[in-house]
Design a protein around this motif. Structure first.
Motif, mmCIF file in Angstrom:
data_model
loop_
_atom_site.group_PDB
_atom_site.id
_atom_site.type_symbol
_atom_site.label_atom_id
_atom_site.label_comp_id
_atom_site.label_asym_id
_atom_site.label_seq_id
_atom_site.Cartn_x
_atom_site.Cartn_y
_atom_site.Cartn_z
ATOM 1 N N PHE A 1 -5.008 -6.633 4.483
ATOM 2 C CA PHE A 1 -4.218 -5.886 5.453
ATOM 3 C C PHE A 1 -2.945 -5.389 4.794
ATOM 4 C CE2 PHE A 1 -3.003 -10.289 5.631
ATOM 5 C CZ PHE A 1 -1.640 -10.311 5.879
ATOM 6 N N GLY A 2 -2.435 -4.286 5.313
ATOM 7 C CA GLY A 2 -1.233 -3.712 4.723
ATOM 8 C C GLY A 2 -1.051 -2.268 5.150
ATOM 9 N N GLU A 3 -0.487 -1.463 4.249
ATOM 10 C CA GLU A 3 -0.217 -0.056 4.520
ATOM 11 C C GLU A 3 -1.010 0.839 3.580
ATOM 12 O OE1 GLU A 3 3.718 1.466 5.418
ATOM 13 O OE2 GLU A 3 4.531 -0.560 5.269
ATOM 14 N N LEU A 4 -1.417 1.976 4.105
ATOM 15 C CA LEU A 4 -1.999 3.046 3.298
ATOM 16 C C LEU A 4 -0.886 4.039 2.978
ATOM 17 C CD1 LEU A 4 -5.190 3.678 5.458
ATOM 18 C CD2 LEU A 4 -5.101 2.424 3.305
ATOM 19 N N TYR A 5 -0.873 4.566 1.758
ATOM 20 C CA TYR A 5 0.207 5.473 1.399
ATOM 21 C C TYR A 5 -0.237 6.394 0.269
ATOM 22 C CZ TYR A 5 1.090 2.977 -2.982
ATOM 23 O OH TYR A 5 0.954 2.452 -4.244
ATOM 24 N N SER B 1 7.163 7.393 -2.064
ATOM 25 C CA SER B 1 5.954 6.838 -1.440
ATOM 26 C C SER B 1 6.001 7.043 0.065
ATOM 27 C CB SER B 1 5.811 5.348 -1.772
ATOM 28 O OG SER B 1 5.575 5.185 -3.151
ATOM 29 N N LEU B 2 4.986 7.719 0.588
ATOM 30 C CA LEU B 2 4.923 8.069 2.004
ATOM 31 C C LEU B 2 3.919 7.177 2.725
ATOM 32 C CD1 LEU B 2 5.602 10.080 4.337
ATOM 33 C CD2 LEU B 2 3.691 11.484 3.502
ATOM 34 N N PRO B 3 4.358 6.307 3.652
ATOM 35 C CA PRO B 3 3.419 5.476 4.413
ATOM 36 C C PRO B 3 2.643 6.321 5.415
ATOM 37 C CG PRO B 3 5.645 5.150 5.237
ATOM 38 C CD PRO B 3 5.757 6.049 4.033
ATOM 39 N N LEU B 4 1.332 6.049 5.536
ATOM 40 C CA LEU B 4 0.463 6.891 6.366
ATOM 41 C C LEU B 4 -0.414 6.070 7.305
ATOM 42 C CD1 LEU B 4 -0.424 9.385 3.529
ATOM 43 C CD2 LEU B 4 0.847 9.957 5.611
ATOM 44 N N GLY B 5 0.056 4.897 7.693
ATOM 45 C CA GLY B 5 -0.701 4.078 8.635
ATOM 46 C C GLY B 5 -0.923 2.682 8.093
ATOM 47 N N VAL B 6 -1.296 1.780 8.989
ATOM 48 C CA VAL B 6 -1.582 0.402 8.604
ATOM 49 C C VAL B 6 -3.054 0.109 8.826
ATOM 50 C CG1 VAL B 6 0.770 -0.326 9.158
ATOM 51 C CG2 VAL B 6 -1.029 -0.590 10.874
ATOM 52 N N PRO C 1 -6.823 11.989 4.123
ATOM 53 C CA PRO C 1 -7.215 11.581 2.763
ATOM 54 C C PRO C 1 -6.864 10.145 2.409
ATOM 55 C CG PRO C 1 -5.396 13.150 2.700
ATOM 56 C CD PRO C 1 -5.900 13.140 4.103
ATOM 57 N N GLU C 2 -5.858 9.557 3.066
ATOM 58 C CA GLU C 2 -5.519 8.154 2.776
ATOM 59 C C GLU C 2 -6.647 7.213 3.171
ATOM 60 O OE1 GLU C 2 -4.085 9.041 6.944
ATOM 61 O OE2 GLU C 2 -3.984 10.054 4.992
ATOM 62 N N GLN C 3 -7.539 7.664 4.071
ATOM 63 C CA GLN C 3 -8.637 6.812 4.514
ATOM 64 C C GLN C 3 -9.712 6.606 3.447
ATOM 65 O OE1 GLN C 3 -8.941 4.978 7.280
ATOM 66 N NE2 GLN C 3 -6.836 5.605 7.711
ATOM 67 N N ALA C 4 -9.605 7.309 2.339
ATOM 68 C CA ALA C 4 -10.597 7.148 1.272
ATOM 69 C C ALA C 4 -10.690 5.704 0.797
ATOM 70 C CB ALA C 4 -10.262 8.074 0.100
ATOM 71 N N GLU C 5 -9.597 4.981 0.816
ATOM 72 C CA GLU C 5 -9.649 3.568 0.419
ATOM 73 C C GLU C 5 -10.510 2.767 1.382
ATOM 74 O OE1 GLU C 5 -8.867 1.303 -1.826
ATOM 75 O OE2 GLU C 5 -8.234 2.836 -3.266
ATOM 76 N N ASN C 6 -10.460 3.100 2.654
ATOM 77 C CA ASN C 6 -11.343 2.429 3.618
ATOM 78 C C ASN C 6 -12.790 2.865 3.431
ATOM 79 O OD1 ASN C 6 -9.608 0.679 5.014
ATOM 80 N ND2 ASN C 6 -8.856 2.338 6.307
#
Length: 293
Positions: free
Chosen positions: A270-274, A282-287, A108-113
């Motif tokens: 560029f950065g982190e998805l969370y 806040s849980l980081p879930l990939g860059v 679900p964090e990929q929704a921003e992409n």
């Protein structure tokens, strides 16, 4: 240089309830599931008893194989169900399922992409071509197709590609080019064919196998893959998205690698998805790294 932390805000069918002790408690649609999360180093906010009480499905690791396990489900928990996602005129419907590898068919964090992909294609002339590598169940593919792109979807696992096709049909879309192949081998052939794409999406695992046993190791193969992508990407009216999930890899590493092997764009992020759970952790879930030109 500005590292940007982003968390999807359009989700109605997803919520991170709690996290900690290397696990996360999430809501996908009406169902709550608990599963491992290696980056949740802190303590849980809810008690173990509350997690067990609230979770409709709880993933338990196999002590003999850390990569696999089994789901312990309450009686009314289905093995498959659907969730929806909306952004502007993009309406996605995706089937979820409980797999033996703790995944449910959606990150679900990929929704921003997805939002970024959709907006980039909408700003391009009609007929933009997009290549999605390591495409899994096709969230990014559906986002690109929803915006009107001609999409080539590549994954090495045939059942996962079939799953992606189900998601396409459930979302009311069509005409995706489906490829079951090793991503690196496919890209090599596309370069020889002289193919060009306006967008390339890369979501490589740390380690994987192709359909014929081809070995993928991120640190060993990423440079060649990006060098080939440079030849496939059109010099203008194009964009690239790179996701990295391996712990220890940074957004700055992704940025430097892409810039050195592909070049710079007119703009970049560029950065982190969370996600932040309901208790403020806040849980980081990939860059991620993405550029456009």
């Amino acid at each position: 240089m500005n590292i940007k932390l982003i968390s999807p805000t359009q989700w109605k069918d997803y919520e991170l309830i709690d996290s900690g002790h290397f696990e996360k408690l999430e809501r996908f649609g009406p169902y709550l599931i608990a599963r491992p999360e290696p980056q949740a180093l802190w303590n849980k906010s809810l008690s173990e008893a509350e997690w067990t009480k609230r979770a409709d499905a709880y993933f338990r690791k196999d002590k003999r194989n850390e990569e696999k396990g089994e789901w312990q489900c309450k009686p009314l928990m289905p093995q498959q169900w659907f969730v929806t996602y909306q952004y502007q005129e993009m309406h996605l419907r995706m089937r979820l399922g409980l797999t033996s590898f703790k995944h449910v068919g959606l990150f679900p964090e990929q929704a921003e992409n997805w939002n970024f992909i959709y907006s980039q294609i909408k700003s391009m002339p009609v007929g933009a071509k997009v290549l999605n590598l390591f495409a899994y169940t096709g969230g990014a593919t559906l986002a690109a197709r929803s915006a009107g792109a001609e999409v080539t979807h590549v994954d090495s696992v045939k059942p996962v590609v079939s799953w992606s096709r189900e998601n396409m049909e459930a979302s009311g879309l069509n005409d995706v080019r489906w490829i079951v192949d090793d991503a690196l081998k496919f890209v090599r052939r596309e370069v020889k064919r002289g193919k060009k794409y306006n967008g390339i999406l890369l979501d490589p695992p740390a380690y994987g196998r192709g359909p014929d046993g081809e070995k993928w190791i991120l640190e060993e193969n990423l440079n060649e893959l990006l060098s080939l992508c440079k030849q496939l990407l059109t010099p203008e009216q194009s964009f690239l998205v790179l996701n990295l999930y391996s712990m220890g890899l940074s957004a700055l590493l992704a940025r430097t690698t892409v810039q050195q092997l592909i070049g710079e764009g007119k703009g970049e992020q560029f950065g982190e998805l969370y996600f932040t759970d309901s208790f403020g952790k806040s849980l980081p879930l990939g860059v991620y790294y993405r550029f456009w030109r």
